[in-house]
Design a protein around this motif. Structure first.
Motif, PDB file in Angstrom:
ATOM      1  N   PRO A  66       0.842  -1.197   0.000  1.00 26.53           N
ATOM      2  CA  PRO A  66       0.000   0.000   0.000  1.00 26.53           C
ATOM      3  C   PRO A  66       0.876   1.245   0.000  1.00 26.53           C
ATOM      4  CG  PRO A  66      -0.022  -1.056   2.152  1.00 26.53           C
ATOM      5  CD  PRO A  66       0.726  -1.971   1.238  1.00 26.53           C
ATOM      6  N   CYS A  67       0.340   2.326  -0.524  1.00 29.47           N
ATOM      7  CA  CYS A  67       1.069   3.600  -0.562  1.00 29.47           C
ATOM      8  C   CYS A  67       0.283   4.640   0.218  1.00 29.47           C
ATOM      9  CB  CYS A  67       1.250   4.069  -2.007  1.00 29.47           C
ATOM     10  SG  CYS A  67       1.992   5.712  -2.169  1.00 29.47           S
ATOM     11  N   VAL A  68       0.961   5.358   1.101  1.00 31.86           N
ATOM     12  CA  VAL A  68       0.374   6.520   1.766  1.00 31.86           C
ATOM     13  C   VAL A  68       1.003   7.764   1.138  1.00 31.86           C
ATOM     14  CG1 VAL A  68       0.083   7.789   3.912  1.00 31.86           C
ATOM     15  CG2 VAL A  68      -0.019   5.281   3.921  1.00 31.86           C
ATOM     16  N   TYR A  69       0.178   8.526   0.442  1.00 39.10           N
ATOM     17  CA  TYR A  69       0.626   9.778  -0.153  1.00 39.10           C
ATOM     18  C   TYR A  69       0.323  10.882   0.860  1.00 39.10           C
ATOM     19  CZ  TYR A  69       0.807  13.728  -3.422  1.00 39.10           C
ATOM     20  OH  TYR A  69       1.103  14.919  -4.040  1.00 39.10           O
ATOM     21  N   TRP A  70       1.373  11.435   1.475  1.00 43.05           N
ATOM     22  CA  TRP A  70       1.243  12.371   2.591  1.00 43.05           C
ATOM     23  C   TRP A  70       1.393  13.808   2.115  1.00 43.05           C
ATOM     24  CZ3 TRP A  70      -0.825  12.547   7.102  1.00 43.05           C
ATOM     25  CH2 TRP A  70      -0.483  13.560   8.000  1.00 43.05           C
ATOM     26  N   ILE A  71       0.452  14.663   2.561  1.00 44.22           N
ATOM     27  CA  ILE A  71       0.469  16.087   2.218  1.00 44.22           C
ATOM     28  C   ILE A  71       0.504  16.868   3.529  1.00 44.22           C
ATOM     29  CG2 ILE A  71      -0.661  17.924   0.943  1.00 44.22           C
ATOM     30  CD1 ILE A  71      -2.051  15.804  -0.752  1.00 44.22           C
ATOM     31  N   HIS A  72       1.562  17.628   3.741  1.00 42.63           N
ATOM     32  CA  HIS A  72       1.818  18.250   5.044  1.00 42.63           C
ATOM     33  C   HIS A  72       0.918  19.456   5.301  1.00 42.63           C
ATOM     34  CE1 HIS A  72       3.892  21.981   3.766  1.00 42.63           C
ATOM     35  NE2 HIS A  72       4.392  21.265   2.778  1.00 42.63           N
ATOM     36  N   GLY A  73       0.804  19.802   6.576  1.00 38.20           N
ATOM     37  CA  GLY A  73       0.073  20.986   6.990  1.00 38.20           C
ATOM     38  C   GLY A  73       0.964  22.210   7.070  1.00 38.20           C
ATOM     39  N   GLY A  74       0.347  23.305   7.547  1.00 39.71           N
ATOM     40  CA  GLY A  74       1.068  24.572   7.660  1.00 39.71           C
ATOM     41  C   GLY A  74       0.293  25.744   7.101  1.00 39.71           C
ATOM     42  N   GLY A  75      -1.037  25.611   7.025  1.00 39.47           N
ATOM     43  CA  GLY A  75      -1.856  26.730   6.594  1.00 39.47           C
ATOM     44  C   GLY A  75      -1.601  27.196   5.181  1.00 39.47           C
ATOM     45  N   MET A  76      -1.095  26.330   4.335  1.00 37.79           N
ATOM     46  CA  MET A  76      -0.749  26.652   2.938  1.00 37.79           C
ATOM     47  C   MET A  76       0.428  27.612   2.835  1.00 37.79           C
ATOM     48  SD  MET A  76      -3.282  25.117   1.155  1.00 37.79           S
ATOM     49  CE  MET A  76      -4.999  24.627   1.363  1.00 37.79           C
ATOM     50  N   ILE A 141      -3.457   5.613  -0.752  1.00 31.89           N
ATOM     51  CA  ILE A 141      -4.234   6.335   0.259  1.00 31.89           C
ATOM     52  C   ILE A 141      -3.702   7.757   0.313  1.00 31.89           C
ATOM     53  CG2 ILE A 141      -4.765   6.476   2.719  1.00 31.89           C
ATOM     54  CD1 ILE A 141      -4.112   3.308   2.628  1.00 31.89           C
ATOM     55  N   VAL A 142      -4.579   8.732   0.116  1.00 37.05           N
ATOM     56  CA  VAL A 142      -4.196  10.140   0.172  1.00 37.05           C
ATOM     57  C   VAL A 142      -4.530  10.656   1.567  1.00 37.05           C
ATOM     58  CG1 VAL A 142      -4.542  12.428  -0.803  1.00 37.05           C
ATOM     59  CG2 VAL A 142      -4.607  10.427  -2.294  1.00 37.05           C
ATOM     60  N   ALA A 143      -3.536  11.235   2.235  1.00 44.52           N
ATOM     61  CA  ALA A 143      -3.724  11.652   3.622  1.00 44.52           C
ATOM     62  C   ALA A 143      -3.021  12.971   3.879  1.00 44.52           C
ATOM     63  CB  ALA A 143      -3.189  10.579   4.579  1.00 44.52           C
ATOM     64  N   GLY A 144      -3.573  13.747   4.804  1.00 51.39           N
ATOM     65  CA  GLY A 144      -2.931  14.999   5.159  1.00 51.39           C
ATOM     66  C   GLY A 144      -3.547  15.594   6.396  1.00 51.39           C
ATOM     67  N   ALA A 145      -2.806  16.506   7.013  1.00 49.41           N
ATOM     68  CA  ALA A 145      -3.250  17.182   8.224  1.00 49.41           C
ATOM     69  C   ALA A 145      -3.374  18.672   7.962  1.00 49.41           C
ATOM     70  CB  ALA A 145      -2.270  16.936   9.374  1.00 49.41           C
ATOM     71  N   SER A 146      -4.435  19.281   8.511  1.00 49.50           N
ATOM     72  CA  SER A 146      -4.637  20.715   8.433  1.00 49.50           C
ATOM     73  C   SER A 146      -4.731  21.160   6.964  1.00 49.50           C
ATOM     74  CB  SER A 146      -3.515  21.434   9.193  1.00 49.50           C
ATOM     75  OG  SER A 146      -3.800  22.791   9.364  1.00 49.50           O
ATOM     76  N   ALA A 147      -3.860  22.062   6.533  1.00 48.44           N
ATOM     77  CA  ALA A 147      -3.877  22.432   5.115  1.00 48.44           C
ATOM     78  C   ALA A 147      -3.652  21.218   4.230  1.00 48.44           C
ATOM     79  CB  ALA A 147      -2.802  23.475   4.843  1.00 48.44           C
ATOM     80  N   GLY A 148      -2.827  20.282   4.701  1.00 48.28           N
ATOM     81  CA  GLY A 148      -2.608  19.051   3.940  1.00 48.28           C
ATOM     82  C   GLY A 148      -3.862  18.216   3.820  1.00 48.28           C
ATOM     83  N   GLY A 149      -4.739  18.268   4.850  1.00 48.88           N
ATOM     84  CA  GLY A 149      -6.017  17.578   4.752  1.00 48.88           C
ATOM     85  C   GLY A 149      -6.910  18.204   3.706  1.00 48.88           C
ATOM     86  N   GLY A 150      -6.904  19.542   3.635  1.00 49.09           N
ATOM     87  CA  GLY A 150      -7.663  20.219   2.586  1.00 49.09           C
ATOM     88  C   GLY A 150      -7.143  19.897   1.204  1.00 49.09           C
ATOM     89  N   LEU A 151      -5.817  19.875   1.056  1.00 46.69           N
ATOM     90  CA  LEU A 151      -5.222  19.533  -0.235  1.00 46.69           C
ATOM     91  C   LEU A 151      -5.485  18.069  -0.595  1.00 46.69           C
ATOM     92  CD1 LEU A 151      -1.892  21.508   0.156  1.00 46.69           C
ATOM     93  CD2 LEU A 151      -3.687  21.983  -1.524  1.00 46.69           C
ATOM     94  N   ALA A 152      -5.470  17.191   0.410  1.00 47.81           N
ATOM     95  CA  ALA A 152      -5.794  15.782   0.151  1.00 47.81           C
ATOM     96  C   ALA A 152      -7.216  15.655  -0.371  1.00 47.81           C
ATOM     97  CB  ALA A 152      -5.616  14.961   1.431  1.00 47.81           C
TER      98      ALA A 152
END
Length: 303
Positions: A66-76, A141-152
């Motif tokens: 499986p692949c986790v594609y991670w998108i970081h946070g930081g308010g963009m 699996i596309v995953a992210g936190a904060s801004a990364g969650g929005g981008l996910a």
């Protein structure tokens, strides 16, 4: 705020963050840059200019993982591809997943759809190079936190609308989904805090000001008129954060469209609580619940 007592004590020990403004952003950004993790790591540039980090399980090179594609946070506006990376690394170690994390361009230097376009370009590259990466292209699996969650969420909408990558699941953690900043929770949490109404408004201005035309739902996924045909979705947030109500609404609209969504609100949790204080009891519970959901999803797919 009605904070969890343990989290409240831990938060009180942190230095106060200065107001987030055009003048302070450059001073704050260096503190939001996380160091590269140790381990089986490969650094790549894709799409001409988009940095990716590939983090594989130790030992034998995986095949059909499986692949986790991670998108970081930081308010963009801040952070890098190593920010909050300990969250998906738990899944690498638990499930033998290959983690791929992206450095998208930040606002205000990059505005509009630039960040989500970068993330989508990287997603296409991952799918096209699945064999080389040792991943199963049907288990991204596309995953992210904060801004990364929005981008996910935006990337997942893009993939659905364009009929490209078959996303297996999306994990949206305290996700930044709505540029309008108009919910009850967006008005509750002002002044001091990890992420306040004022910080949120500043971040969205950095991304969207001086742009002509309507805001894209890929940038502000709460605007998407149709949330049908999305993959299984996990959404969680703290009860004491700006993004609480927009995250609840997103889950509600997925259910209304006939989709599958698991929603968890952690009473007493502030924005990013489980990333800042992973050893706190509420954080341990939030992470375990999230990981348990992924375990059930992956076991179902493998059956």
């Amino acid at each position: 705020m009605n904070l969890d007592p343990e989290l409240s004590a831990l938060l009180a020990g942190m230095p106060a963050m200065p107001p987030l403004t055009t003048e302070t952003l450059g001073l704050i950004r260096p503190y939001a840059v996380a160091p590269a993790p140790e381990g089986n790591r490969e650094e790549l540039i894709v799409g001409g200019s988009i940095p990716l980090t590939v983090l594989r399980p130790e030992g034998v090179r995986p095949a059909q993982a499986p692949c986790v594609y991670w998108i970081h946070g930081g308010g963009m506006t801040m952070g890098n591809r190593y920010s909050q990376i300990d969250i998906p690394l738990e899944w690498r170690d638990r499930f033998g997943a290959v983690v791929v994390s992206v450095d998208y361009r930040l606002a205000p230097e990059a505005r509009g759809t630039t960040a989500v376009d970068d993330c989508y370009t990287a997603l296409l590259w991952i799918a096209e190079h699945a064999t080389e990466l040792g991943i199963d292209p049907a288990r991204i699996i596309v995953a992210g936190a904060s801004a990364g969650g929005g981008l996910a969420a935006g990337v997942t909408l893009m993939a659905r609308d364009r009929g490209t990558v078959p996303i297996a699941a999306q994990v949206l953690i305290g996700a930044m989904l709505d540029h309008r900043n108009s919910t009850t929770s967006s008005r509750q949490f002002t002044g001091q805090g990890v992420w306040t109404r004022e910080m949120n408004a500043f971040a969205w201005r950095c991304l969207l000001s001086d742009l002509d035309g309507e805001v894209s739902p890929y940038v502000s996924p709460a605007l998407a008129p149709d949330l049908s045909a999305l993959p299984p979705t996990y959404i969680d947030a703290g009860s004491e954060e700006v993004f609480r109500d927009e995250d609840v609404d997103y889950a509600t609209r997925i259910w209304a469209a006939g989709g599958r969504a698991d929603l968890h609100l952690w009473a007493g949790g502030f924005h990013g609580f489980d990333a800042l204080f992973p050893a706190a009891a509420l954080s341990v519970a939030a992470r375990a619940t999230r990981t348990g959901w992924l375990a059930r999803l992956l076991e179902t797919e493998a059956a």
